[in-house]
Design a protein around this motif. Structure first.
Motif, PDB file in Angstrom:
ATOM      1  N   LYS A   1       0.831  -1.202   0.000  1.00 27.26           N
ATOM      2  CA  LYS A   1       0.000   0.000   0.000  1.00 27.26           C
ATOM      3  C   LYS A   1       0.869   1.256   0.000  1.00 27.26           C
ATOM      4  CE  LYS A   1      -3.502  -2.642   2.471  1.00 27.26           C
ATOM      5  NZ  LYS A   1      -4.365  -2.799   3.655  1.00 27.26           N
ATOM      6  N   GLY A   2       0.265   2.353  -0.431  1.00 28.78           N
ATOM      7  CA  GLY A   2       0.959   3.633  -0.417  1.00 28.78           C
ATOM      8  C   GLY A   2       1.884   3.864  -1.594  1.00 28.78           C
ATOM      9  N   TYR A   3       1.797   3.050  -2.627  1.00 28.83           N
ATOM     10  CA  TYR A   3       2.602   3.245  -3.833  1.00 28.83           C
ATOM     11  C   TYR A   3       1.913   4.229  -4.782  1.00 28.83           C
ATOM     12  CZ  TYR A   3       5.925  -0.537  -2.952  1.00 28.83           C
ATOM     13  OH  TYR A   3       6.938  -1.315  -2.426  1.00 28.83           O
ATOM     14  N   LEU A   4       2.697   4.871  -5.622  1.00 24.44           N
ATOM     15  CA  LEU A   4       2.154   5.663  -6.718  1.00 24.44           C
ATOM     16  C   LEU A   4       2.416   4.898  -8.011  1.00 24.44           C
ATOM     17  CD1 LEU A   4       2.188   9.449  -7.280  1.00 24.44           C
ATOM     18  CD2 LEU A   4       2.823   7.933  -9.168  1.00 24.44           C
TER      19      LEU A   4
ATOM     20  N   LYS B   1      -7.537   1.286  -4.494  1.00 25.57           N
ATOM     21  CA  LYS B   1      -8.181   1.554  -3.196  1.00 25.57           C
ATOM     22  C   LYS B   1      -7.142   1.793  -2.105  1.00 25.57           C
ATOM     23  CE  LYS B   1     -12.333  -1.194  -4.190  1.00 25.57           C
ATOM     24  NZ  LYS B   1     -13.112  -2.423  -3.833  1.00 25.57           N
ATOM     25  N   TYR B   2      -5.922   1.303  -2.318  1.00 29.75           N
ATOM     26  CA  TYR B   2      -4.880   1.382  -1.285  1.00 29.75           C
ATOM     27  C   TYR B   2      -3.612   2.085  -1.775  1.00 29.75           C
ATOM     28  CZ  TYR B   2      -7.954  -2.339   0.356  1.00 29.75           C
ATOM     29  OH  TYR B   2      -9.056  -3.073   0.731  1.00 29.75           O
ATOM     30  N   ASN B   3      -3.630   2.535  -3.011  1.00 26.82           N
ATOM     31  CA  ASN B   3      -2.466   3.156  -3.619  1.00 26.82           C
ATOM     32  C   ASN B   3      -2.905   4.329  -4.492  1.00 26.82           C
ATOM     33  OD1 ASN B   3      -0.081   1.047  -3.087  1.00 26.82           O
ATOM     34  ND2 ASN B   3      -1.926  -0.122  -3.598  1.00 26.82           N
ATOM     35  N   TYR B   4      -1.950   5.136  -4.925  1.00 24.56           N
ATOM     36  CA  TYR B   4      -2.239   6.281  -5.789  1.00 24.56           C
ATOM     37  C   TYR B   4      -2.051   5.861  -7.244  1.00 24.56           C
ATOM     38  CZ  TYR B   4      -1.398   8.838  -1.416  1.00 24.56           C
ATOM     39  OH  TYR B   4      -1.423   9.283  -0.115  1.00 24.56           O
ATOM     40  N   VAL B   5      -3.140   5.628  -7.932  1.00 25.62           N
ATOM     41  CA  VAL B   5      -3.071   5.272  -9.348  1.00 25.62           C
ATOM     42  C   VAL B   5      -3.295   6.538 -10.176  1.00 25.62           C
ATOM     43  CG1 VAL B   5      -4.176   4.011 -11.234  1.00 25.62           C
ATOM     44  CG2 VAL B   5      -3.753   2.876  -9.040  1.00 25.62           C
TER      45      VAL B   5
ATOM     46  N   ILE C   1       4.275  13.206  -7.915  1.00 24.09           N
ATOM     47  CA  ILE C   1       5.043  12.572  -6.837  1.00 24.09           C
ATOM     48  C   ILE C   1       5.346  13.593  -5.743  1.00 24.09           C
ATOM     49  CG2 ILE C   1       7.301  11.573  -6.269  1.00 24.09           C
ATOM     50  CD1 ILE C   1       7.202  10.214  -9.063  1.00 24.09           C
ATOM     51  N   ASP C   2       5.753  14.783  -6.148  1.00 18.90           N
ATOM     52  CA  ASP C   2       6.038  15.846  -5.184  1.00 18.90           C
ATOM     53  C   ASP C   2       4.774  16.270  -4.439  1.00 18.90           C
ATOM     54  OD1 ASP C   2       8.669  15.789  -5.988  1.00 18.90           O
ATOM     55  OD2 ASP C   2       8.531  17.555  -7.276  1.00 18.90           O
ATOM     56  N   TYR C   3       3.668  16.304  -5.153  1.00 19.90           N
ATOM     57  CA  TYR C   3       2.379  16.712  -4.558  1.00 19.90           C
ATOM     58  C   TYR C   3       1.982  15.773  -3.418  1.00 19.90           C
ATOM     59  CZ  TYR C   3      -2.689  17.625  -4.379  1.00 19.90           C
ATOM     60  OH  TYR C   3      -3.967  17.917  -3.973  1.00 19.90           O
ATOM     61  N   TYR C   4       2.198  14.477  -3.615  1.00 15.99           N
ATOM     62  CA  TYR C   4       1.832  13.488  -2.598  1.00 15.99           C
ATOM     63  C   TYR C   4       2.982  13.154  -1.639  1.00 15.99           C
ATOM     64  CZ  TYR C   4      -2.606  12.432  -4.922  1.00 15.99           C
ATOM     65  OH  TYR C   4      -3.866  12.505  -5.456  1.00 15.99           O
ATOM     66  N   HIS C   5       4.169  13.716  -1.881  1.00 20.98           N
ATOM     67  CA  HIS C   5       5.351  13.444  -1.053  1.00 20.98           C
ATOM     68  C   HIS C   5       5.642  11.942  -0.982  1.00 20.98           C
ATOM     69  CE1 HIS C   5       5.134  17.634   0.132  1.00 20.98           C
ATOM     70  NE2 HIS C   5       3.898  17.449   0.547  1.00 20.98           N
ATOM     71  N   ILE C   6       5.602  11.299  -2.160  1.00 21.61           N
ATOM     72  CA  ILE C   6       5.855   9.865  -2.244  1.00 21.61           C
ATOM     73  C   ILE C   6       7.357   9.619  -2.370  1.00 21.61           C
ATOM     74  CG2 ILE C   6       5.445   7.754  -3.588  1.00 21.61           C
ATOM     75  CD1 ILE C   6       2.911   8.725  -2.377  1.00 21.61           C
TER      76      ILE C   6
ATOM     77  N   THR D   1       7.447   4.165  -6.267  1.00 16.34           N
ATOM     78  CA  THR D   1       6.864   4.671  -7.511  1.00 16.34           C
ATOM     79  C   THR D   1       7.035   3.664  -8.639  1.00 16.34           C
ATOM     80  OG1 THR D   1       8.914   5.850  -8.077  1.00 16.34           O
ATOM     81  CG2 THR D   1       7.217   7.085  -6.885  1.00 16.34           C
ATOM     82  N   ILE D   2       5.980   3.514  -9.428  1.00 16.25           N
ATOM     83  CA  ILE D   2       5.929   2.526 -10.511  1.00 16.25           C
ATOM     84  C   ILE D   2       5.299   3.182 -11.734  1.00 16.25           C
ATOM     85  CG2 ILE D   2       4.915   0.306 -11.238  1.00 16.25           C
ATOM     86  CD1 ILE D   2       4.699  -0.409  -8.230  1.00 16.25           C
ATOM     87  N   ALA D   3       5.754   2.804 -12.913  1.00 18.38           N
ATOM     88  CA  ALA D   3       5.096   3.201 -14.159  1.00 18.38           C
ATOM     89  C   ALA D   3       4.895   1.964 -15.022  1.00 18.38           C
ATOM     90  CB  ALA D   3       5.918   4.241 -14.904  1.00 18.38           C
ATOM     91  N   ILE D   4       3.727   1.855 -15.644  1.00 12.80           N
ATOM     92  CA  ILE D   4       3.409   0.738 -16.525  1.00 12.80           C
ATOM     93  C   ILE D   4       3.001   1.321 -17.871  1.00 12.80           C
ATOM     94  CG2 ILE D   4       2.084  -1.382 -16.806  1.00 12.80           C
ATOM     95  CD1 ILE D   4       1.346  -1.194 -13.821  1.00 12.80           C
TER      96      ILE D   4
END
Length: 273
Positions: free
Chosen positions: A9-12, A41-45, A208-213, A218-221
């Motif tokens: 949880k808590g990933y972007l 529901k548990y991460n920032y998509v 990423i900066d906005y959410y302070h992740i 961090t992941i990109a697909i």
């Protein structure tokens, strides 16, 4: 799908649409979308797409997102429902677009957009799938008369085999102030001209900066050449099997093609095991 436990949880997670979750403009990978909805529901998509908002908001709402969205490959970064998130819009001078048309006789057609307004140089019904007309206002005619202000860039349809000449023209005429990328198309040399600041990477960095992740979460697909900068801003770059060869070179993980539910495969392995 609801019986799957999301263990991380808590990933972007920045995710592309076309040839990642969707093929042929409207054929959805439902299996991947359903799991992505659970993960969200548990991460920032965050959707990061070359599409306009009008043809990506369906997926945004389907996934139940409450995050900002990256449209036009990063030219527009905004939040569909939260006005507190400051919108950014990157454009190209309209006079440059008009000059490009005037200088290159091999250009057959061109369209550009300002937010959800579409400007098409000549009416051509076979180009409609590229325009994503649903919800957009279509204006047809010479840009000298129809284009009211600076667009986010332009999509150009020119004669087959004209790509090298057009690349040379852009390089010599604009000297790095305008860039061009080419796409696969059977009938035309198809390309996009855009502002060098327009990247999905710049867009996701802002989010990423906005959410302070933390970057480690961090992941990109994605699958395209236009996703290279995006991969460079995240810890884990997940490339589809059908990805551009240059993206595959920098990916940290390769998954299956969209037809084989590649997004589902990665999400299940990473978030559910």
């Amino acid at each position: 799908m609801t019986n799957l436990e999301i263990k991380k949880k808590g990933y972007l997670i920045a995710v592309d649409l076309d040839d990642t979750l969707v093929t042929g403009f409207d054929k959805n990978d439902t299996k991947s979308l359903e799991l992505l909805k659970e993960v969200a529901k548990y991460n920032y998509v965050v959707i990061a797409t070359g599409r306009p908002l009008r043809s990506s908001i369906y997926y945004y709402n389907m996934l139940g997102l409450t995050t900002p969205i990256i449209n036009y490959n990063g030219a527009l970064v905004h939040h569909p429902y939260d006005k507190k998130f400051k919108k950014s819009y990157i454009s190209v001078p309209k006079d440059w677009i008009i000059k490009i048309i005037d200088d290159n006789s091999f250009i057959k057609n061109i369209f550009c957009e300002i937010e959800d307004n579409i400007y098409l140089y000549k009416k051509q019904d076979e180009l409609n799938p590229y325009l994503h007309l649903d919800g957009g206002i279509l204006n047809v005619g010479s840009f000298k008369y129809t284009l009211p202000s600076d667009p986010n860039g332009a999509i150009i349809f020119s004669e087959l085999g004209s790509g090298e000449a057009f690349q040379k023209y852009i390089d010599e005429e604009f000297k790095g102030k305008l860039l061009v990328r080419f796409w696969n198309c059977d009938d035309y040399s198809l390309c996009e001209v855009y502002n060098p600041l327009t990247t999905k990477g710049n867009g996701i960095k802002r989010i990423i900066d906005y959410y302070h992740i933390d970057k480690d979460k961090t992941i990109a697909i994605a699958d395209g050449h236009n996703d290279i900068e995006l991969f460079k801003e995240v810890k884990i770059g997940v490339a589809m099997a059908n990805s551009h060869e240059d993206l595959l070179k920098i990916a940290t993980y390769k998954t299956k093609s969209v037809q084989e539910h590649g997004v589902y495969e990665f999400l299940y392995e990473f978030f559910c095991k």
